[in-house]
Design an enzyme around this catalytic site. Structure first.
Site, PDB file in Angstrom:
ATOM      1  CB  CYS A  23      -0.954   0.000   1.189  1.00  0.00           C
ATOM      2  SG  CYS A  23      -2.047  -1.437   1.232  1.00  0.00           S
TER       3      CYS A  23
ATOM      4  CG  HIS B 226      -3.119   3.383   1.834  1.00  0.00           C
ATOM      5  ND1 HIS B 226      -3.677   2.893   0.666  1.00  0.00           N
ATOM      6  CD2 HIS B 226      -3.192   2.372   2.742  1.00  0.00           C
ATOM      7  CE1 HIS B 226      -4.064   1.649   0.868  1.00  0.00           C
ATOM      8  NE2 HIS B 226      -3.785   1.311   2.116  1.00  0.00           N
TER       9      HIS B 226
ATOM     10  CG  ASN C 299      -6.633  -0.881   1.368  1.00  0.00           C
ATOM     11  OD1 ASN C 299      -5.931  -0.560   0.426  1.00  0.00           O
ATOM     12  ND2 ASN C 299      -6.132  -1.241   2.538  1.00  0.00           N
TER      13      ASN C 299
END
Length: 325
Positions: free
Chosen positions: A119, A252, A282
């Site tokens: 990520c 993020h 996500n």
């Protein structure tokens, strides 16, 4: 003459299939897994996510996002002399997704490689591209984050399978006489490998061990908030700026609680926090460029704004990029 780099175009792509929490909960119920829209929203802020079709790969998503970014920058694919793809879900073990993207864009010759920092991947990739441009090794780079995390989800584990989605985001980063990328700050700490990982390994063309994502959510949350603040402050210090100079915080998009906690620590008001996790889930390395493109196209982010991009992911990896858009 000092060389700098600047983002000249953004682009993104989401697969057509959009699953709301209610729709996902209904699918999971057929497998004996209980969850609900209320449960997911309360804990994560996520309301929907997009899943790619079985025959669609990360490179397919990446190419679509790249074409949108090229169009926004007023460039042709043939203008590009560097391609970096951040992904943890590449099409193949090798070659890299970047080489596949290069071929699908119809170009050849320029360096093309992947960056794997989960990520945090996009801030890592953007930092590498910035460095290569500053040294004169490239002038026009495609930096892409692309993921099909739906392929590595354990749909019997409601604590993880409701969190992730598929998508891609891209930027064109070009050499500039004026600073665009102001500072970056990257870190990793391998002792935390076990709290977020896909523990399987590839041998002889087969995946040995568990091929699905495992996460200790509480451990990730505890680490994430602290390292995101410290990395953002380090980037600010390198640029001789303060948290009050941040026009937009684009973190993020993992969990609304982590994002809000980080914004509070950096004294960024809620209205200056870019949030797309509610609609995208996500998307790992794709989340930051997806959020950036959405905020540019909505008119929130404007030329001259100071942006703080920050990511945290498996490894444990984390980092921040401070830039003038």
């Amino acid at each position: 003459m000092t060389r700098y780099s600047r983002i000249t175009g953004t682009g993104s792509y989401l697969p057509p299939r959009r699953l709301t929490n209610a729709e996902l909960a209904a699918e999971l119920a057929t497998k004996g897994v209980e969850t609900s829209d209320e449960w997911i929203v309360e804990r994560t802020g996520i309301r929907a996510r997009h899943f790619a079709a079985p025959d669609v790969s990360s490179s397919d998503l990446a190419v679509k996002a790249a074409r949108h970014a090229l169009e926004a920058a007023g460039r042709q694919a043939s203008d590009i002399d560097l391609i970096i793809v951040a992904t943890s879900t590449p099409d193949m073990v090798f070659p890299s997704a970047a080489c596949i993207v290069q071929n699908k864009l119809g170009i050849a010759g320029c360096p093309a490689f992947d960056v794997q920092a989960v990520c945090s991947g996009f801030v890592y990739a953007l930092t590498v591209a910035d460095a290569l441009i500053k040294t004169g090794s490239a002038t026009k780079a495609l930096v892409i984050g692309a993921e099909v995390f739906s392929r590595i989800l354990d749909f019997s584990d409601r604590t993880t399978c409701v969190l992730f989605g598929d998508g891609a985001g891209a930027v064109v980063l070009e050499a500039s006489e004026t600073p665009g990328i102001l500072a970056s700050d990257l870190h990793a700490d391998g002792k935390h490998v076990g709290i977020l990982c896909v523990p399987g390994n590839v041998s002889g063309g087969q995946v040995l061990g568990d091929p699905l994502l495992k996460m200790d959510g509480q451990a990730v949350f505890k680490l994430a908030v602290g390292v995101l603040e410290s990395s953002a402050r380090a980037a600010l210090a390198k640029a001789n700026l303060r948290d009050t100079d941040i026009d937009w915080l684009i973190p993020h998009q993992a969990n609304i609680r982590i994002m809000q906690s980080t914004a509070k620590k950096l004294k960024v008001p809620p209205e200056k926090l870019i949030v797309t996790v509610d609609e995208h889930g996500n998307t790992s390395a794709a989340s930051i460029p997806l959020a950036l493109d959405a905020s540019v196209r909505s008119g929130k982010v404007k030329k001259g704004d100071t942006l703080m991009l920050e990511g945290v992911g498996g490894g444990f990896t984390w980092g921040a990029v401070l830039l003038n858009y």
